[in-house]
Design an enzyme around this catalytic site. Structure first.
Site, short mmCIF file in Angstrom:
data_model
loop_
_atom_site.label_atom_id
_atom_site.label_comp_id
_atom_site.label_asym_id
_atom_site.label_seq_id
_atom_site.Cartn_x
_atom_site.Cartn_y
_atom_site.Cartn_z
N ASP A 1 61.67 132.66 57.96
CA ASP A 1 61.34 134.02 57.50
C ASP A 1 62.18 135.06 58.23
O ASP A 1 62.76 134.79 59.28
CB ASP A 1 59.86 134.31 57.75
CG ASP A 1 58.98 133.76 56.64
OD1 ASP A 1 59.53 133.37 55.60
OD2 ASP A 1 57.75 133.74 56.83
N LYS B 1 65.66 136.05 52.20
CA LYS B 1 66.66 136.57 51.26
C LYS B 1 67.20 135.44 50.41
O LYS B 1 67.70 134.44 50.93
CB LYS B 1 67.84 137.18 52.03
CG LYS B 1 67.57 138.56 52.53
CD LYS B 1 68.86 139.17 53.06
CE LYS B 1 68.58 140.19 54.13
NZ LYS B 1 69.07 139.79 55.44
N MET C 1 51.27 145.31 59.10
CA MET C 1 51.90 145.70 57.83
C MET C 1 51.42 147.08 57.37
O MET C 1 51.23 147.30 56.17
CB MET C 1 51.59 144.66 56.73
CG MET C 1 52.15 143.29 57.04
SD MET C 1 51.68 142.08 55.80
CE MET C 1 50.05 141.62 56.34
C1 LIG Z 1 53.52 139.31 57.15
S1 LIG Z 1 52.85 139.79 58.66
C2 LIG Z 1 53.03 138.29 59.56
C3 LIG Z 1 52.26 138.23 60.86
C4 LIG Z 1 52.53 136.96 61.63
N1 LIG Z 1 52.10 135.81 60.91
C5 LIG Z 1 51.91 136.99 63.01
O1 LIG Z 1 50.98 136.21 63.31
O2 LIG Z 1 52.37 137.77 63.85
C6 LIG Z 1 54.16 140.80 59.27
C7 LIG Z 1 53.65 141.95 60.13
O3 LIG Z 1 53.46 141.50 61.46
C8 LIG Z 1 53.72 142.57 62.34
N2 LIG Z 1 54.82 142.16 63.25
C9 LIG Z 1 55.40 140.98 63.30
N3 LIG Z 1 56.32 140.93 64.29
C10 LIG Z 1 56.29 142.15 64.87
C11 LIG Z 1 57.00 142.76 65.97
N4 LIG Z 1 57.92 142.07 66.67
N5 LIG Z 1 56.70 144.04 66.29
C12 LIG Z 1 55.76 144.73 65.59
N6 LIG Z 1 55.07 144.21 64.57
C13 LIG Z 1 55.33 142.94 64.21
C14 LIG Z 1 54.10 143.77 61.50
O4 LIG Z 1 52.92 144.51 61.24
C15 LIG Z 1 54.61 143.09 60.25
O5 LIG Z 1 54.55 143.96 59.14
#
Ligand SMILES: C[S@@+](CC[C@H](N)C(=O)[O-])C[C@H]1O[C@@H](n2cnc3c(N)ncnc32)[C@H](O)[C@@H]1O
Length: 254
Positions: free
Chosen positions: A35, A57, A171
């Site tokens: 991802d 992508k 998100m």
């Molecule tokens: C589709 S969700 C996936 C979450 C993932 N499965 C987890 O457990 O962290 C994606 C969201 O995770 C958050 N996110 C993931 N990595 C991040 C980071 N390094 N800094 C800030 N937010 C992050 C953001 O809110 C982003 O929109």
């Protein structure tokens, strides 16, 4: 012979947050389907002959649909490959890992899940915010901010406003102002401390701090972009009281 699928959590931001099991699987995989939000340094651990597929992508630079990803995972494993499906954070925390597990089950493909360090608590930790703290917060709620709160939403904001503890929103950048206003309208006190953390656990981490009433404006003034996490609750104060440890820009409330 049929292969196997490993749904592996890559952790957020810092590549060193991968689990020992996850790293071992990355190093031995025939195929890695990854991802956008994984720490990309981890791909350097793959075998030189491993096939690396960017599921964020497609060749035409558009995101692969979830159905297309499910089909790809099943196809590769059916050919006998050991497939690592590498996902940001934890595969089962807003990661659609459950759908991929079900796709494997339905296709008769064996699979394992390797949990990861979720951004939901690790990103606040890198910002110096413990999501629970004795005497301040004994509950943690994690919600998606993906849905517009003014439309029919699966999130019960009225209940959330009265739960207490810490609220973590993933998100949520696009709908941030509307979600925060909805929580205030539902009775969450305007002075509740809040923070937004962009690119947490990376050298680009930025943290906006304020209150329920001000944080949307602070984040907008800083032009905070996804990926970002919003934390609302008294625990946010601990960052300024000595728990902050990872260097980054500090934005004060306006
Ligand atoms: C589709 S969700 C996936 C979450 C993932 N499965 C987890 O457990 O962290 C994606 C969201 O995770 C958050 N996110 C993931 N990595 C991040 C980071 N390094 N800094 C800030 N937010 C992050 C953001 O809110 C982003 O929109």
């Amino acid at each position: 012979m049929i292969g196997k699928v490993f749904l592996v959590g890559a952790g957020p931001g810092d590549p060193d947050l991968i689990t020992v099991k996850g790293l071992r699987l990355i190093r031995s995989a025939d195929v890695i389907i990854y991802d956008r939000l994984i720490p990309h340094e981890l791909l350097g651990e793959a075998r030189p002959d491993a096939e690396l597929i960017d599921a964020g992508k497609a060749p035409a630079r558009q995101r692969l649909s979830q159905e297309a990803i499910n089909a790809l995972i099943v196809e590769k494993a059916s050919q006998g490959d050991q497939v690592v499906r590498l996902k940001g954070g934890d595969p089962f925390v807003f990661g659609r890992g459950g759908e991929e597990a079900l796709a494997c089950f339905k296709a008769g493909i064996p699979f394992e899940v390797v949990p990861g360090v979720s951004s939901a608590f690790a990103v606040p930790a890198y910002a110096g915010i413990p999501v629970t703290h004795r005497g301040l917060s004994s509950a943690l709620t994690i919600i998606t901010g993906h849905e517009d709160p003014s439309e029919a939403s699966s999130v019960d904001y009225d209940a959330l406003a009265h739960l207490g503890g810490t609220l973590v929103i993933l998100m949520g950048v696009q709908h941030a102002a509307a979600i925060l206003a909805r929580l205030a309208e539902a009775g969450l006190p305007a002075a509740t401390p809040a923070a937004v953390i962009e690119w947490g656990a990376t050298p680009d981490q930025r943290v906006a701090e304020g209150t329920l009433a001000t944080i949307a404006a602070v984040a907008a003034a800083l032009d905070i972009q996804p990926p970002a996490i919003t934390v609302i609750g008294e625990v946010v104060r601990l960052r300024g009281e000595g728990v902050r440890w990872f260097g980054e820009l500090l934005a004060q409330a306006i």
